[in-house]
Design an enzyme around this catalytic site. Structure first.
Site: not given
Ligand code: A3P
Length: 345
Positions: A90, A154, A245
């Site tokens: 995100w 990361h 977040y």
């Molecule tokens: P959940 O598994 O709780 O749904 P990362 O990008 O750091 O790998 O994090 C993944 C998490 O961010 C996942 O959470 C995912 O669904 C959520 N995510 C991905 N894109 C997003 C967006 N545009 N807005 C909000 N949350 C998002």
């Protein structure tokens, strides 16, 4: 590297001598990693290794060593950082949309975020750029990129190359998340990745939970990762922006403005009047991105399904998975680890 990898352009032709030298460099990193403390109790089906206090899968640890030795920061660089599963995808999308809004209007039908996954637009240094499994033992030439450059990582703060942290003018935007939702998201992610390998069984939540609490997760211990960037954001607030977040979900406008200001390109009143902030929030929303073809069925450059980065995108989903005892244990560890830091998660 796949045929259509957007990173191909970073790997310029090299002489036979250069090729052999880069192979030697990566071989040396592999030898260093093979001697690190290790445990079979990993998440990927292979042993994981502890480097500078944090846990890695071996190829990403090699990538980290290569980043430390070869990445040269420029003062205008912007780095997106986070522990895995805390909203990295995100934040990459938001930062990319902010940085490129002059050339790619956020409501344009041709916006790159509509056809590329953000991981292909904002490459993660140790996973995409310097990972020898992916790039064939090559050191990327990132000098060819126009400024400002936008990368992801990361890596823990204390392991960032000197040129990026400490004395640098480069800016880092970090995102973290409440630990309970992070674990649940991590568990789903691990199983999604494992399910693409028929020789791996799915892992139970109890097992991932126990490992996570012991600090064994990708780039874990989670709490140490968060504290590293938190302390850096206190010491160098002009260089490190610390975001959560959970707060971004509740107040996206406020946080997007903070991100743009920190990146050195605040929204003008004209942009605000014309709705640029809402357009970027909508473009990068979970609903929009997760429903795009590229993110539903696409495969990104190291061969991972883009869909693994999208699940629910909600705050508090962990209550559907964790027992009250697990929650209590996490509260206890979080309290102990963050005690005296001023940080609440
Ligand atoms: P959940 O598994 O709780 O749904 P990362 O990008 O750091 O790998 O994090 C993944 C998490 O961010 C996942 O959470 C995912 O669904 C959520 N995510 C991905 N894109 C997003 C967006 N545009 N807005 C909000 N949350 C998002």
């Amino acid at each position: 590297m796949t045929q259509n990898s957007p990173y191909k352009r970073f790997f310029v032709p090299r002489s036979r001598e250069e090729e052999e030298e880069e192979e030697r460099i990566y071989k040396r990193y592999e030898e260093i990693v093979a001697k690190l403390p290790t445990t079979e109790e990993g998440w990927s089906g292979n042993p994981v290794y502890q480097y500078q206090g944090f846990w890695y899968s071996p190829e990403i640890c090699v990538g980290t060593l290569a980043v430390q030795d070869h990445f040269k920061a420029q003062p205008s660089d912007i780095l997106i950082a986070s522990p895995p599963k805390c909203g990295f995808t995100w934040l990459q999308s938001l930062a990319f949309a902010v940085m490129n809004r002059e050339f790619h209007h956020p409501s344009a039908h041709s916006h790159p975020l509509l056809t590329f996954n953000s991981h292909d637009l904002v490459p993660t240094m140790e996973i995409r750029l310097y990972n020898n499994h992916f790039n064939g033992n090559r050191i990327p030439n990132l000098e060819i990129l126009p400024s400002p450059r936008l990368f992801g990582t990361h890596m823990p703060y204390t392991s960032l190359p000197q040129s990026l942290a400490h004395n640098s003018e480069s800016r880092v935007i970090y995102i973290c998340r409440n630990v309970k939702d992070t674990i649940v998201s991590w568990w789903h992610f691990v199983n999604k990745v494992r399910s693409s390998n028929p020789s791996l069984e799915l892992i139970k939540l109890d097992y991932i939970f126990e490992l996570f609490c012991k600090g064994i997760s990708a780039f874990g211990p989670f709490w140490d990762h968060v504290l590293g960037y938190w302390n850096a954001s206190l010491e160098r607030p002009q260089n490190v922006l610390f975001l959560k977040y959970d707060e971004m979900v509740t107040e996206p406008v406020l946080h997007l403005k903070r991100i743009a200001e920190f990146m050195g390109s605040p929204f003008s009143s004209k942009e605000e009047r014309e709705g640029a902030i809402d357009q970027i929030i909508k473009l990068c929303s979970f609903e929009n991105l997760s429903n795009l073809d590229v993110n539903k069925t696409g495969i990104n450059s190291p061969g991972i399904m883009n869909s693994v980065f999208f699940r629910k995108g909600k705050v508090g989903d962990s209550t559907n998975y964790l027992t009250p005892e697990m929650m209590e244990q996490l509260d206890h560890i979080t309290q102990q680890k963050l005690h005296g830091s001023g940080l609440k998660l």
